[in-house]
Design a protein around this motif. Structure first.
Motif, PDB file in Angstrom:
ATOM      1  N   GLN A 293      43.471  54.997  56.133  1.00  0.00           N
ATOM      2  CA  GLN A 293      43.218  54.235  55.114  1.00  0.00           C
ATOM      3  C   GLN A 293      44.374  53.869  54.347  1.00  0.00           C
ATOM      4  O   GLN A 293      45.156  54.557  54.200  1.00  0.00           O
ATOM      5  CB  GLN A 293      42.136  55.056  54.235  1.00  0.00           C
ATOM      6  N   VAL A 294      44.319  52.665  53.643  1.00  0.00           N
ATOM      7  CA  VAL A 294      45.272  52.114  52.589  1.00  0.00           C
ATOM      8  C   VAL A 294      44.483  52.043  51.183  1.00  0.00           C
ATOM      9  O   VAL A 294      43.518  51.404  51.155  1.00  0.00           O
ATOM     10  CB  VAL A 294      45.918  50.859  52.952  1.00  0.00           C
ATOM     11  N   GLN A 295      44.938  52.706  50.230  1.00  0.00           N
ATOM     12  CA  GLN A 295      44.350  52.363  48.791  1.00  0.00           C
ATOM     13  C   GLN A 295      45.349  51.349  48.161  1.00  0.00           C
ATOM     14  O   GLN A 295      46.710  51.573  48.270  1.00  0.00           O
ATOM     15  CB  GLN A 295      44.432  53.721  47.943  1.00  0.00           C
ATOM     16  N   LEU A 296      44.876  50.258  47.602  1.00  0.00           N
ATOM     17  CA  LEU A 296      45.669  49.356  46.710  1.00  0.00           C
ATOM     18  C   LEU A 296      45.028  49.501  45.293  1.00  0.00           C
ATOM     19  O   LEU A 296      44.039  49.356  44.851  1.00  0.00           O
ATOM     20  CB  LEU A 296      45.094  48.138  47.345  1.00  0.00           C
ATOM     21  N   VAL A 297      45.914  49.364  44.472  1.00  0.00           N
ATOM     22  CA  VAL A 297      45.780  49.157  42.911  1.00  0.00           C
ATOM     23  C   VAL A 297      46.423  48.149  42.451  1.00  0.00           C
ATOM     24  O   VAL A 297      47.860  48.306  42.349  1.00  0.00           O
ATOM     25  CB  VAL A 297      46.139  50.561  42.260  1.00  0.00           C
ATOM     26  N   GLU A 298      45.874  47.154  41.805  1.00  0.00           N
ATOM     27  CA  GLU A 298      46.421  46.001  41.050  1.00  0.00           C
ATOM     28  C   GLU A 298      46.963  46.645  39.796  1.00  0.00           C
ATOM     29  O   GLU A 298      46.168  47.219  39.083  1.00  0.00           O
ATOM     30  CB  GLU A 298      45.883  44.888  41.379  1.00  0.00           C
ATOM     31  N   SER A 299      47.821  45.780  39.203  1.00  0.00           N
ATOM     32  CA  SER A 299      48.195  45.857  37.567  1.00  0.00           C
ATOM     33  C   SER A 299      49.037  44.483  37.300  1.00  0.00           C
ATOM     34  O   SER A 299      49.438  43.820  38.237  1.00  0.00           O
ATOM     35  CB  SER A 299      48.980  47.256  37.547  1.00  0.00           C
ATOM     36  N   GLY A 300      48.967  44.351  36.076  1.00  0.00           N
ATOM     37  CA  GLY A 300      49.893  43.333  35.531  1.00  0.00           C
ATOM     38  C   GLY A 300      49.168  42.084  35.007  1.00  0.00           C
ATOM     39  O   GLY A 300      49.953  41.289  34.710  1.00  0.00           O
ATOM     40  N   GLY A 301      47.856  42.245  35.092  1.00  0.00           N
ATOM     41  CA  GLY A 301      47.114  41.103  34.693  1.00  0.00           C
ATOM     42  C   GLY A 301      46.968  41.168  33.090  1.00  0.00           C
ATOM     43  O   GLY A 301      47.492  41.891  32.497  1.00  0.00           O
ATOM     44  N   GLY A 302      46.378  40.140  32.611  1.00  0.00           N
ATOM     45  CA  GLY A 302      46.067  39.980  31.262  1.00  0.00           C
ATOM     46  C   GLY A 302      46.029  38.346  30.701  1.00  0.00           C
ATOM     47  O   GLY A 302      45.717  37.582  31.547  1.00  0.00           O
ATOM     48  N   LEU A 303      46.197  38.298  29.174  1.00  0.00           N
ATOM     49  CA  LEU A 303      46.072  37.109  28.670  1.00  0.00           C
ATOM     50  C   LEU A 303      47.340  36.304  28.522  1.00  0.00           C
ATOM     51  O   LEU A 303      48.269  36.905  27.799  1.00  0.00           O
ATOM     52  CB  LEU A 303      45.284  37.276  27.392  1.00  0.00           C
ATOM     53  N   VAL A 304      47.595  35.080  28.773  1.00  0.00           N
ATOM     54  CA  VAL A 304      48.947  34.403  28.677  1.00  0.00           C
ATOM     55  C   VAL A 304      48.395  33.027  28.391  1.00  0.00           C
ATOM     56  O   VAL A 304      47.674  32.431  28.780  1.00  0.00           O
ATOM     57  CB  VAL A 304      49.686  34.395  29.899  1.00  0.00           C
ATOM     58  N   GLN A 305      49.182  32.284  27.795  1.00  0.00           N
ATOM     59  CA  GLN A 305      49.026  30.871  27.212  1.00  0.00           C
ATOM     60  C   GLN A 305      49.410  30.091  28.692  1.00  0.00           C
ATOM     61  O   GLN A 305      50.476  30.366  29.152  1.00  0.00           O
ATOM     62  CB  GLN A 305      50.060  30.615  26.054  1.00  0.00           C
ATOM     63  N   ALA A 306      49.057  29.029  28.625  1.00  0.00           N
ATOM     64  CA  ALA A 306      49.352  27.806  29.582  1.00  0.00           C
ATOM     65  C   ALA A 306      50.762  27.703  29.396  1.00  0.00           C
ATOM     66  O   ALA A 306      51.598  27.455  28.428  1.00  0.00           O
ATOM     67  CB  ALA A 306      48.463  26.550  29.405  1.00  0.00           C
ATOM     68  N   GLY A 307      51.464  27.580  30.766  1.00  0.00           N
ATOM     69  CA  GLY A 307      52.851  27.553  30.729  1.00  0.00           C
ATOM     70  C   GLY A 307      53.639  28.907  30.852  1.00  0.00           C
ATOM     71  O   GLY A 307      54.877  28.792  31.244  1.00  0.00           O
ATOM     72  N   GLY A 308      53.155  29.913  30.561  1.00  0.00           N
ATOM     73  CA  GLY A 308      53.382  31.070  30.656  1.00  0.00           C
ATOM     74  C   GLY A 308      53.581  31.731  32.163  1.00  0.00           C
ATOM     75  O   GLY A 308      53.205  31.131  33.333  1.00  0.00           O
ATOM     76  N   SER A 309      54.024  33.123  32.095  1.00  0.00           N
ATOM     77  CA  SER A 309      54.214  33.872  33.266  1.00  0.00           C
ATOM     78  C   SER A 309      53.639  35.156  33.229  1.00  0.00           C
ATOM     79  O   SER A 309      53.484  35.702  32.336  1.00  0.00           O
ATOM     80  CB  SER A 309      55.639  33.952  33.647  1.00  0.00           C
ATOM     81  N   LEU A 310      53.234  35.749  34.588  1.00  0.00           N
ATOM     82  CA  LEU A 310      52.773  36.979  34.699  1.00  0.00           C
ATOM     83  C   LEU A 310      53.131  37.538  36.141  1.00  0.00           C
ATOM     84  O   LEU A 310      53.358  36.698  36.882  1.00  0.00           O
ATOM     85  CB  LEU A 310      51.359  37.092  34.732  1.00  0.00           C
TER      86      LEU A 310
END
Length: 122
Positions: free
Chosen positions: A1-18
């Motif tokens: 088994q492999v467990q995966l956890v995402e992070s780093g999402g959020g709200l950003v304005q157009a043209g921005g970066s994440l």
């Protein structure tokens, strides 16, 4: 088994970066290719990017080519999706996945994270 956890999402304005991260635990992450997919409300899950187990090859959907970069650090059991020049149409829940092949087809991935929300405002 492999467990995966995402992070780093959020709200950003157009043209921005994440930068999204996908932390893996369990079986050796470096044995698996990694993919990123996304699903917007009312739409099917779609391929975003994939990278081979060693990081030597990467593949992108046409809609993100030139703006997104997939990478991985097998010493940290972590994958990444750098997203630049974000557009409102990039708004979706983003999922990372692990499988034996760096494929564009979601069904070829064996393990999935729970997803992280990315919202791009205009």
């Amino acid at each position: 088994q492999v467990q995966l956890v995402e992070s780093g999402g959020g709200l950003v304005q157009a043209g921005g970066s994440l930068r999204l991260s996908c932390a893996a635990s369990g079986r050796t992450f470096s044995r698996y290719a990694m993919g990123w997919f996304r699903q917007a409300p009312g739409k099917e899950r779609e391929f975003v990017a994939a990278i081979t187990w060693g990081g030597g090859s990467a593949y992108y959907a046409d809609s993100v080519k030139g703006r997104f970069t997939i990478s991985r650090d097998n010493t940290k059991n972590t994958g990444y999706l750098q997203m630049n020049s974000l557009k409102p149409e990039d708004t979706a829940v983003y999922y990372c996945a692990a499988g034996l092949t760096a494929a564009m087809t979601s069904g070829l991935y064996d393990y999935w994270g729970q997803g992280t929300q990315v919202t791009v405002s205009s």
